[in-house]
Scaffold this active site. Structure first.
Site, mmCIF file in Angstrom:
data_model
loop_
_atom_site.group_PDB
_atom_site.id
_atom_site.type_symbol
_atom_site.label_atom_id
_atom_site.label_comp_id
_atom_site.label_asym_id
_atom_site.label_seq_id
_atom_site.Cartn_x
_atom_site.Cartn_y
_atom_site.Cartn_z
ATOM 1 N N LYS A 62 1.574 111.950 55.453
ATOM 2 C CA LYS A 62 0.452 112.271 54.565
ATOM 3 C C LYS A 62 0.992 112.497 53.163
ATOM 4 O O LYS A 62 1.957 113.238 52.986
ATOM 5 C CB LYS A 62 -0.256 113.539 55.045
ATOM 6 C CG LYS A 62 -1.520 113.863 54.255
ATOM 7 C CD LYS A 62 -2.109 115.218 54.612
ATOM 8 C CE LYS A 62 -2.634 115.216 56.013
ATOM 9 N NZ LYS A 62 -3.277 116.512 56.369
ATOM 10 N N CYS A 79 -4.008 109.822 39.164
ATOM 11 C CA CYS A 79 -4.429 108.523 39.717
ATOM 12 C C CYS A 79 -5.284 108.721 40.965
ATOM 13 O O CYS A 79 -4.974 109.535 41.835
ATOM 14 C CB CYS A 79 -3.182 107.697 40.072
ATOM 15 S SG CYS A 79 -3.546 106.129 40.866
ATOM 16 N N CYS A 81 -6.601 105.558 42.206
ATOM 17 C CA CYS A 81 -6.674 104.186 42.741
ATOM 18 C C CYS A 81 -5.462 103.869 43.621
ATOM 19 O O CYS A 81 -5.445 102.845 44.282
ATOM 20 C CB CYS A 81 -6.777 103.174 41.616
ATOM 21 S SG CYS A 81 -5.236 102.904 40.689
ATOM 22 N N CYS A 90 -1.826 108.872 36.529
ATOM 23 C CA CYS A 90 -2.431 107.583 36.165
ATOM 24 C C CYS A 90 -1.555 106.901 35.128
ATOM 25 O O CYS A 90 -1.120 107.531 34.168
ATOM 26 C CB CYS A 90 -3.832 107.831 35.599
ATOM 27 S SG CYS A 90 -4.620 106.342 34.940
ATOM 28 N N HIS A 94 -5.366 101.212 37.244
ATOM 29 C CA HIS A 94 -6.728 101.074 37.789
ATOM 30 C C HIS A 94 -7.517 99.980 37.057
ATOM 31 O O HIS A 94 -8.392 99.347 37.636
ATOM 32 C CB HIS A 94 -7.475 102.411 37.731
ATOM 33 C CG HIS A 94 -7.615 102.963 36.346
ATOM 34 N ND1 HIS A 94 -6.714 103.841 35.787
ATOM 35 C CD2 HIS A 94 -8.544 102.721 35.403
ATOM 36 C CE1 HIS A 94 -7.097 104.132 34.558
ATOM 37 N NE2 HIS A 94 -8.216 103.470 34.300
#
Ligand code: FES
Length: 115
Positions: A62, A79, A81, A90, A94
Site C-alpha cells: 500500500k 499528485c 493522477c 505533482c 496530469h
C-alpha cells in the site's frame, strides 16, 4: 364424498384480445429496450475497475505518505493522477495524462489562507 361446486366469480368485464397484444407487445419491447439503454448509459458513467497506480512503489502492499501540517510551508501540491515522477508531489504529468485519455484529474493543493 360430496361434490361441492365453487361459486361463480363475478366477471370483471375485461377480456384479453388480439387487439390488446398489438398494443401491449410493442409497449413492452420499447420499455425493455429503453430500460436496457438507460442501464447501459448509467453503467458507462460509473467508475470502471482497474489499476490507478501503474508504476509507483509497486513492491509495496500500500502506498501511503504522511506529512505534518507544520512541515508544509505555505503551499503543497500533491499528485492525484499517480503519473508524477516526483510522487506524491505533482509535477504536471496530469496534463499529458488528461490529453491522452480524456480524463480530468488534477492535483490536491493545500495552502495557507494568506498564501
Ligand atoms: S502530476 Fe499527478 S496530479 Fe499533477
Amino acid at each position: 364424498m360430496s361434490h361441492m361446486s365453487m361459486p361463480a366469480l363475478p366477471r370483471s368485464g375485461f377480456t384479453f384480445s388480439k387487439e390488446h397484444l398489438v398494443v401491449a407487445v410493442p409497449v413492452a419491447v420499447v420499455a425493455a429496450v429503453g430500460g436496457f439503454l438507460v442501464s447501459h448509459y448509467l453503467n458507462g458513467r460509473s467508475c470502471k475497475k482497474g489499476l490507478v497506480n501503474t508504476c509507483i512503489s509497486k513492491d509495496s502492499p500500500k502506498v501511503v505518505h504522511s506529512f505534518d501540517m507544520e512541515d508544509i510551508a505555505t503551499k503543497a501540491v500533491y499528485c492525484r493522477c499517480w503519473k508524477s515522477k516526483k510522487f506524491p508531489f505533482c509535477d504536471g504529468a496530469h496534463t499529458k495524462h488528461n490529453e491522452e485519455t480524456g480524463d480530468n484529474v488534477g492535483p490536491l493543493i493545500i495552502k495557507k489562507k494568506d498564501a
